[in-house]
Design a protein around this motif. Sequence first.
Motif, short mmCIF file in Angstrom:
data_model
loop_
_atom_site.label_atom_id
_atom_site.label_comp_id
_atom_site.label_asym_id
_atom_site.label_seq_id
_atom_site.Cartn_x
_atom_site.Cartn_y
_atom_site.Cartn_z
N VAL A 49 128.93 38.61 30.21
CA VAL A 49 127.82 37.94 30.89
C VAL A 49 127.83 38.27 32.38
N LEU A 50 129.00 38.21 32.99
CA LEU A 50 129.10 38.52 34.42
C LEU A 50 128.75 39.97 34.72
N GLU A 51 129.12 40.88 33.83
CA GLU A 51 128.73 42.28 34.02
C GLU A 51 127.21 42.43 33.99
N VAL A 52 126.56 41.67 33.11
CA VAL A 52 125.10 41.75 33.00
C VAL A 52 124.43 41.20 34.26
N VAL A 53 124.80 39.98 34.67
CA VAL A 53 124.12 39.38 35.82
C VAL A 53 124.47 40.08 37.14
N ALA A 54 125.55 40.82 37.17
CA ALA A 54 125.89 41.57 38.38
C ALA A 54 124.84 42.64 38.68
#
Length: 92
Positions: A49-54
Amino acid sequence: MPASESRAESIAARLSALGLTTRVEEQARYTSIEAEVPEALPASTWREVLEVVAEADRFGLLASSLTGRTLWAAVRKAVPATGNVRGPGRQQ
């Protein structure tokens, strides 16, 4: 489709693929993506999820005992080109 719109749609689709329910809203200067985050989200999924929103221009997490956890991301819209502007009375 403008690049910013495509990027926002991609972020929303990838969050949905990770099992999150997403909402996309168009604002004047940006597109916002929100997703409800369940309490039992595995650590490996959090990393994804953090990779996506980054990939967004801004992102964050709102957490409250009343409303739960909401992940948000914002993608700025491109400023439309105005052409060759040289000031009042000097436009070509």
